[in-house]
Scaffold this motif. Sequence first.
Motif, PDB file in Angstrom:
ATOM      1  N   MET A   1       0.829  -1.202   0.000  1.00  0.00           N
ATOM      2  CA  MET A   1       0.000   0.000   0.000  1.00  0.00           C
ATOM      3  C   MET A   1       0.867   1.257   0.000  1.00  0.00           C
ATOM      4  SD  MET A   1      -3.171   1.177   2.442  1.00  0.00           S
ATOM      5  CE  MET A   1      -4.031  -0.349   2.348  1.00  0.00           C
ATOM      6  N   GLU A   2       2.095   1.139   0.463  1.00  0.00           N
ATOM      7  CA  GLU A   2       2.977   2.309   0.498  1.00  0.00           C
ATOM      8  C   GLU A   2       3.252   2.851  -0.903  1.00  0.00           C
ATOM      9  OE1 GLU A   2       4.141   4.435   2.888  1.00  0.00           O
ATOM     10  OE2 GLU A   2       2.594   3.312   3.947  1.00  0.00           O
ATOM     11  N   GLN A   3       3.337   1.957  -1.879  1.00  0.00           N
ATOM     12  CA  GLN A   3       3.610   2.386  -3.256  1.00  0.00           C
ATOM     13  C   GLN A   3       2.495   3.288  -3.778  1.00  0.00           C
ATOM     14  OE1 GLN A   3       4.640  -0.934  -5.693  1.00  0.00           O
ATOM     15  NE2 GLN A   3       4.783   0.279  -7.545  1.00  0.00           N
ATOM     16  N   ILE A   4       1.264   2.922  -3.532  1.00  0.00           N
ATOM     17  CA  ILE A   4       0.139   3.749  -3.999  1.00  0.00           C
ATOM     18  C   ILE A   4       0.086   5.058  -3.206  1.00  0.00           C
ATOM     19  CG2 ILE A   4      -1.627   2.629  -2.568  1.00  0.00           C
ATOM     20  CD1 ILE A   4      -3.575   3.014  -4.888  1.00  0.00           C
ATOM     21  N   ARG A   5       0.400   4.990  -1.912  1.00  0.00           N
ATOM     22  CA  ARG A   5       0.408   6.223  -1.115  1.00  0.00           C
ATOM     23  C   ARG A   5       1.473   7.194  -1.639  1.00  0.00           C
ATOM     24  NH1 ARG A   5       0.220   7.067   5.386  1.00  0.00           N
ATOM     25  NH2 ARG A   5       0.235   9.326   5.288  1.00  0.00           N
ATOM     26  N   GLU A   6       2.679   6.680  -1.908  1.00  0.00           N
ATOM     27  CA  GLU A   6       3.742   7.526  -2.455  1.00  0.00           C
ATOM     28  C   GLU A   6       3.323   8.132  -3.794  1.00  0.00           C
ATOM     29  OE1 GLU A   6       7.467   5.408  -2.676  1.00  0.00           O
ATOM     30  OE2 GLU A   6       7.330   4.833  -0.560  1.00  0.00           O
ATOM     31  N   HIS A   7       2.686   7.319  -4.624  1.00  0.00           N
ATOM     32  CA  HIS A   7       2.209   7.809  -5.922  1.00  0.00           C
ATOM     33  C   HIS A   7       1.217   8.955  -5.725  1.00  0.00           C
ATOM     34  CE1 HIS A   7       1.070   7.578 -10.182  1.00  0.00           C
ATOM     35  NE2 HIS A   7      -0.178   7.663  -9.767  1.00  0.00           N
ATOM     36  N   PHE A   8       0.281   8.785  -4.799  1.00  0.00           N
ATOM     37  CA  PHE A   8      -0.727   9.820  -4.560  1.00  0.00           C
ATOM     38  C   PHE A   8      -0.123  11.066  -3.922  1.00  0.00           C
ATOM     39  CE2 PHE A   8      -4.833   7.063  -4.461  1.00  0.00           C
ATOM     40  CZ  PHE A   8      -4.624   6.755  -5.788  1.00  0.00           C
ATOM     41  N   GLU A   9       0.813  10.878  -3.009  1.00  0.00           N
ATOM     42  CA  GLU A   9       1.449  12.039  -2.390  1.00  0.00           C
ATOM     43  C   GLU A   9       2.256  12.822  -3.412  1.00  0.00           C
ATOM     44  OE1 GLU A   9       3.575  10.328   0.912  1.00  0.00           O
ATOM     45  OE2 GLU A   9       1.817  10.442   2.218  1.00  0.00           O
ATOM     46  N   THR A  10       2.954  12.122  -4.295  1.00  0.00           N
ATOM     47  CA  THR A  10       3.769  12.768  -5.325  1.00  0.00           C
ATOM     48  C   THR A  10       2.912  13.458  -6.376  1.00  0.00           C
ATOM     49  OG1 THR A  10       5.502  11.136  -5.018  1.00  0.00           O
ATOM     50  CG2 THR A  10       5.541  12.380  -7.082  1.00  0.00           C
ATOM     51  N   ASN A  11       1.874  12.786  -6.827  1.00  0.00           N
ATOM     52  CA  ASN A  11       1.087  13.286  -7.955  1.00  0.00           C
ATOM     53  C   ASN A  11      -0.149  14.105  -7.577  1.00  0.00           C
ATOM     54  OD1 ASN A  11       2.515  12.084 -10.329  1.00  0.00           O
ATOM     55  ND2 ASN A  11       2.126  10.227  -9.160  1.00  0.00           N
ATOM     56  N   PHE A  12      -0.643  13.943  -6.362  1.00  0.00           N
ATOM     57  CA  PHE A  12      -1.896  14.603  -6.004  1.00  0.00           C
ATOM     58  C   PHE A  12      -1.829  15.424  -4.726  1.00  0.00           C
ATOM     59  CE2 PHE A  12      -3.058  10.591  -8.171  1.00  0.00           C
ATOM     60  CZ  PHE A  12      -3.533  11.139  -9.341  1.00  0.00           C
ATOM     61  N   ASN A  13      -0.706  15.353  -4.004  1.00  0.00           N
ATOM     62  CA  ASN A  13      -0.579  16.098  -2.767  1.00  0.00           C
ATOM     63  C   ASN A  13      -1.723  15.766  -1.805  1.00  0.00           C
ATOM     64  OD1 ASN A  13       0.965  17.765  -1.217  1.00  0.00           O
ATOM     65  ND2 ASN A  13       0.053  19.671  -1.981  1.00  0.00           N
ATOM     66  N   ILE A  14      -1.996  14.491  -1.646  1.00  0.00           N
ATOM     67  CA  ILE A  14      -3.116  14.031  -0.825  1.00  0.00           C
ATOM     68  C   ILE A  14      -2.838  14.305   0.659  1.00  0.00           C
ATOM     69  CG2 ILE A  14      -2.253  11.653  -0.600  1.00  0.00           C
ATOM     70  CD1 ILE A  14      -5.194  10.734  -0.986  1.00  0.00           C
ATOM     71  N   THR A  15      -3.851  14.740   1.376  1.00  0.00           N
ATOM     72  CA  THR A  15      -3.707  14.997   2.812  1.00  0.00           C
ATOM     73  C   THR A  15      -3.768  13.672   3.574  1.00  0.00           C
ATOM     74  OG1 THR A  15      -6.089  15.210   3.235  1.00  0.00           O
ATOM     75  CG2 THR A  15      -4.887  17.220   2.566  1.00  0.00           C
ATOM     76  N   HIS A  16      -3.289  13.696   4.810  1.00  0.00           N
ATOM     77  CA  HIS A  16      -3.324  12.498   5.647  1.00  0.00           C
ATOM     78  C   HIS A  16      -4.775  12.036   5.853  1.00  0.00           C
ATOM     79  CE1 HIS A  16      -2.170   9.598   8.677  1.00  0.00           C
ATOM     80  NE2 HIS A  16      -3.076  10.117   9.493  1.00  0.00           N
ATOM     81  N   GLN A  17      -5.662  12.978   6.100  1.00  0.00           N
ATOM     82  CA  GLN A  17      -7.070  12.633   6.337  1.00  0.00           C
ATOM     83  C   GLN A  17      -7.697  11.995   5.094  1.00  0.00           C
ATOM     84  OE1 GLN A  17      -9.524  15.967   7.446  1.00  0.00           O
ATOM     85  NE2 GLN A  17     -11.356  14.714   7.672  1.00  0.00           N
ATOM     86  N   ASP A  18      -7.462  12.584   3.916  1.00  0.00           N
ATOM     87  CA  ASP A  18      -8.009  12.007   2.687  1.00  0.00           C
ATOM     88  C   ASP A  18      -7.399  10.636   2.413  1.00  0.00           C
ATOM     89  OD1 ASP A  18      -9.677  14.149   2.294  1.00  0.00           O
ATOM     90  OD2 ASP A  18      -8.552  15.006   0.626  1.00  0.00           O
ATOM     91  N   TRP A  19      -6.094  10.499   2.709  1.00  0.00           N
ATOM     92  CA  TRP A  19      -5.458   9.192   2.503  1.00  0.00           C
ATOM     93  C   TRP A  19      -6.097   8.134   3.404  1.00  0.00           C
ATOM     94  CZ3 TRP A  19      -3.347   5.979  -0.523  1.00  0.00           C
ATOM     95  CH2 TRP A  19      -2.796   4.798  -0.018  1.00  0.00           C
ATOM     96  N   GLN A  20      -6.400   8.486   4.634  1.00  0.00           N
ATOM     97  CA  GLN A  20      -7.019   7.529   5.564  1.00  0.00           C
ATOM     98  C   GLN A  20      -8.370   7.039   5.021  1.00  0.00           C
ATOM     99  OE1 GLN A  20      -5.545   6.102   8.218  1.00  0.00           O
ATOM    100  NE2 GLN A  20      -3.758   7.271   7.575  1.00  0.00           N
ATOM    101  N   ILE A  21      -9.162   7.960   4.490  1.00  0.00           N
ATOM    102  CA  ILE A  21     -10.456   7.575   3.908  1.00  0.00           C
ATOM    103  C   ILE A  21     -10.225   6.682   2.696  1.00  0.00           C
ATOM    104  CG2 ILE A  21     -12.522   8.427   2.725  1.00  0.00           C
ATOM    105  CD1 ILE A  21     -12.219  10.992   4.523  1.00  0.00           C
ATOM    106  N   PHE A  22      -9.331   7.113   1.828  1.00  0.00           N
ATOM    107  CA  PHE A  22      -9.035   6.364   0.611  1.00  0.00           C
ATOM    108  C   PHE A  22      -8.499   4.969   0.948  1.00  0.00           C
ATOM    109  CE2 PHE A  22      -6.594   5.244  -3.146  1.00  0.00           C
ATOM    110  CZ  PHE A  22      -7.439   5.633  -4.171  1.00  0.00           C
ATOM    111  N   ALA A  23      -7.502   4.907   1.842  1.00  0.00           N
ATOM    112  CA  ALA A  23      -6.868   3.633   2.194  1.00  0.00           C
ATOM    113  C   ALA A  23      -7.852   2.665   2.833  1.00  0.00           C
ATOM    114  CB  ALA A  23      -5.688   3.885   3.122  1.00  0.00           C
ATOM    115  N   SER A  24      -8.821   3.191   3.573  1.00  0.00           N
ATOM    116  CA  SER A  24      -9.794   2.313   4.238  1.00  0.00           C
ATOM    117  C   SER A  24     -10.679   1.576   3.238  1.00  0.00           C
ATOM    118  CB  SER A  24     -10.660   3.120   5.205  1.00  0.00           C
ATOM    119  OG  SER A  24     -11.589   3.930   4.493  1.00  0.00           O
TER     120      SER A  24
END
Length: 188
Positions: A1-24
Amino acid sequence: MEQIREHFETNFNITHQDWQIFASKLICQKFPKKSTILKKGETERYLSFIEKGTIRFYIPNEDKDLTFGFIFKNAFVSAYDSFLTQSPCTYTVEAIEDTVLWRLTYDDLQVIYNTTKIGNVIGRKACEDLFLKKSKRELSLLNETAEVRYLNLFSERPELIKQIPLKYIASYIGVTPQALSRIRKRIS
């Protein structure tokens, strides 16, 4: 899951809160080499992100399958027309090699669209990427010779030549395996 998180942080500047919703909402599924992910006639229920592997899109045929797309790691993948309309797919989606997908269901994606700030941006980006690949392929088939399509494929996507059987590449560029063999001899 870290790979997708890194991709989203790099390409979309996703917030921690949005990532938590998405990851769930993410589901990890593994597909062995040569396994079918979606059969013709089934409805696509997922938008997926490829952590590892290669995906092939093809139209099954009694004589020979017609390959029309490949998607590689760190990219979104879906039988997107079926996904959007939630209607049966007219082609098959296959894992060419061992593949790991992080998947969102159609319903969960709608929740993400409605509850996060970044969801619509990610959805739009996934849609744009899929559209651009499809458009580029269509224009290539209409405007270029098979040899030019092969050379472009070789220069733009060298991983294709290494990872994908030549019979699939031949089908993808619109020639028989024998014609591809002749093209390869001419350019070597």
